[in-house]
Scaffold this motif. Structure first.
Motif, PDB file in Angstrom:
ATOM      1  N   TRP A  45      11.556 -93.802 -27.453  1.00 28.16           N
ATOM      2  CA  TRP A  45      11.759 -93.981 -26.018  1.00 28.16           C
ATOM      3  C   TRP A  45      10.665 -93.216 -25.283  1.00 28.16           C
ATOM      4  CZ3 TRP A  45      15.366 -93.188 -29.735  1.00 28.16           C
ATOM      5  CH2 TRP A  45      16.402 -94.127 -29.848  1.00 28.16           C
ATOM      6  N   THR A  71      10.572 -89.848 -22.637  1.00 20.79           N
ATOM      7  CA  THR A  71      11.843 -89.128 -22.688  1.00 20.79           C
ATOM      8  C   THR A  71      11.784 -88.095 -23.808  1.00 20.79           C
ATOM      9  OG1 THR A  71      13.021 -90.481 -24.341  1.00 20.79           O
ATOM     10  CG2 THR A  71      12.936 -91.323 -22.078  1.00 20.79           C
ATOM     11  N   ASP A  72      12.803 -87.244 -23.878  1.00 21.45           N
ATOM     12  CA  ASP A  72      12.856 -86.249 -24.947  1.00 21.45           C
ATOM     13  C   ASP A  72      13.716 -86.709 -26.127  1.00 21.45           C
ATOM     14  OD1 ASP A  72      15.334 -86.153 -23.772  1.00 21.45           O
ATOM     15  OD2 ASP A  72      15.282 -83.993 -23.303  1.00 21.45           O
ATOM     16  N   ARG A  73      14.073 -87.997 -26.156  1.00 22.15           N
ATOM     17  CA  ARG A  73      14.856 -88.523 -27.264  1.00 22.15           C
ATOM     18  C   ARG A  73      13.989 -88.613 -28.515  1.00 22.15           C
ATOM     19  NH1 ARG A  73      18.071 -93.630 -24.577  1.00 22.15           N
ATOM     20  NH2 ARG A  73      19.070 -93.696 -26.630  1.00 22.15           N
ATOM     21  N   ALA A  87      17.099 -96.638 -22.048  1.00 22.89           N
ATOM     22  CA  ALA A  87      16.527 -95.452 -21.425  1.00 22.89           C
ATOM     23  C   ALA A  87      16.205 -95.728 -19.965  1.00 22.89           C
ATOM     24  CB  ALA A  87      15.250 -95.050 -22.159  1.00 22.89           C
TER      25      ALA A  87
END
Length: 315
Positions: free
Chosen positions: A130, A133-135, A297
Motif C-alpha cells: 500500500w 502508508t505504513d502498512r 487504503a
C-alpha cells in the motif's frame, strides 16, 4: 537439511485429526516447532529459525497459513538465502497445496522429507503493498478484488464452508457469483462493478471492473484456469480483468472453469488477461489475498509485484 514446522492448530484438518501430530512433531523438533500466529508473531519466530540455520520450513495449514508463513520468511530471510518450503494441506481452502503441495501430511511428511530425493518447483508469490502508508507488505499466491472480494465473503459463509469441497475455492467463489446474478437487485449491483484503474507494462485500463483476479500459481484445482497470455511458461503474475456489464459472461465462465480460453474470448474487449512483473491498482474495493480480506487504503492505491522466488518441495 535442518527443518522446522509452522503449525496451525486451528485449521480444519488439524482440528478434526486432533493434536497427536502436533505433540509428536513438537517432541521431535523442539524449539523448531512454531505455532502459527499473527504475521508479526510468526515473523519473530521465523527470524529465530533463520538465526539457527533452518533451511527447510514445513507449513501445516491452509492458504491463509501459507500466506502468513511466506510473508514471515520474506521478512526474516535474505532474498538469496530463502529456505525450501513444504506445504501440508490442512486448511479450509488448500488452493496453494493443489499446485505446490507436498502430497503427504503429519509424521509421514516429516519422515519422507528426511529420506531426501524430492522433486521441486519454483513459484514467485504476489507481493501486495500500500504505497504511501505504513502498512507492511504481505505475500500470497492468489488474489483479487471487485466482484471477487464480494464472492469471497459468500464463499466464506458458514453454509458454504460446511458443505462445499474445500479444494474448489475458486470454482465455488465464481459459482457463488452466478447465484447472486440470478436476483435482479443483486445482479445490477454486481454487474456494474467497481471503479478500477490498472497500470502495468505501459498499459492503462481505467473503468468499471466486474471482477479482477491475479495469481503466482501455475495450476488451480480441477482444471480451472481463468488466465491466458502469449508466454505461458514465463514467470510472472497472471491477471484477468472482466469489465462491468460483460458480454457473454456465462459462456466465458463456462470456458474458463474448464481451463479453456477460446479465440473469441482472447479478442473480446470485456476480458483482458496477461502476465506482468508489477502493476498498480487504484480501487475502492477491498483486496483479497489467499482468502484474507484487506480493506482499501486511503486513496485506493495498491501495488502488486513479483516477490522473490520460492522453491517448493514435493514427495
Amino acid at each position: 537439511m535442518r527443518i522446522a514446522l509452522i503449525h496451525n492448530a486451528r485449521s480444519r484438518k488439524n482440528r478434526r485429526n486432533g493434536s497427536s501430530f502436533a505433540v509428536e512433531a513438537q517432541a521431535l523438533l523442539g524449539k523448531d516447532f512454531v505455532p502459527s500466529d499473527t504475521r508479526e508473531g510468526t515473523t519473530e519466530h521465523v527470524r529465530q529459525l533463520y538465526e539457527r540455520g533452518i533451511d527447510t520450513i514445513l507449513i501445516d495449514g491452509g492458504d491463509g497459513t501459507v500466506s502468513t508463513a511466506l510473508t514471515a520468511i520474506a521478512r526474516a530471510y535474505p532474498a538469496d538465502r530463502l529456505p525450501d518450503v513444504v506445504v501440508l494441506a490442512s486448511g479450509n481452502t488448500n488452493l496453494i497445496a493443489g499446485d505446490v503441495g507436498f502430497g503427504l501430511r503429519g509424521m509421514d511428511a516429516i519422515q519422507r522429507l528426511r529420506q531426501g530425493a524430492l522433486r521441486s518447483s519454483v513459484r514467485t508469490p504476489i507481493r501486495l503493498s500500500w504505497p504511501g502508508t505504513d502498512r507492511m507488505p504481505v505475500l500470497g499466491l492468489f488474489g483479487g478484488c471487485a466482484g471477487y472480494a464480494r464472492a469471497v465473503r459468500i464463499a466464506h459463509s458458514p453454509t458454504v464452508l460446511r458443505f462445499a469441497p474445500h479444494d474448489l475455492a475458486v470454482g465455488i467463489t465464481l459459482l457463488s457469483t452466478f447465484v447472486s446474478l440470478m436476483f435482479r437487485k443483486s445482479r445490477e449491483e454486481w454487474l456494474r462493478g467497481d471503479p478500477l484503474r490498472i497500470e502495468t507494462g505501459g498499459h492503462v485500463y481505467d473503468g468499471q471492473s466486474f471482477m479482477f483476479l491475479t495469481t503466482g500459481l501455475s495450476r488451480l484445482s480441477r482444471g480451472i484456469w481463468p488466465f491466458w497470455d502469449a508466454e505461458p511458461n514465463v514467470e510472472g503474475l497472471r491477471y484477468l480483468d472482466v469489465s462491468a456489464w460483460p458480454d457473454s459472461l456465462l459462456r466465458a465462465t463456462a470456458a474458463l472453469l474448464c481451463g479453456r480460453a477460446p479465440r473469441w474470448l482472447r479478442r473480446h474487449p470485456d476480458y483482458v488477461s496477461g502476465r506482468t512483473d508489477d502493476m498498480t491498482l487504484v480501487t475502492e474495493s477491498d483486496f483479497v489475498l489467499d482468502g484474507e480480506v484487506f480493506s482499501a487504503a486511503p486513496g485506493g492505491v495498491l501495488r502488486l509485484e513479483r516477490a522473490s522466488r520460492f522453491r517448493f518441495l514435493h514427495a
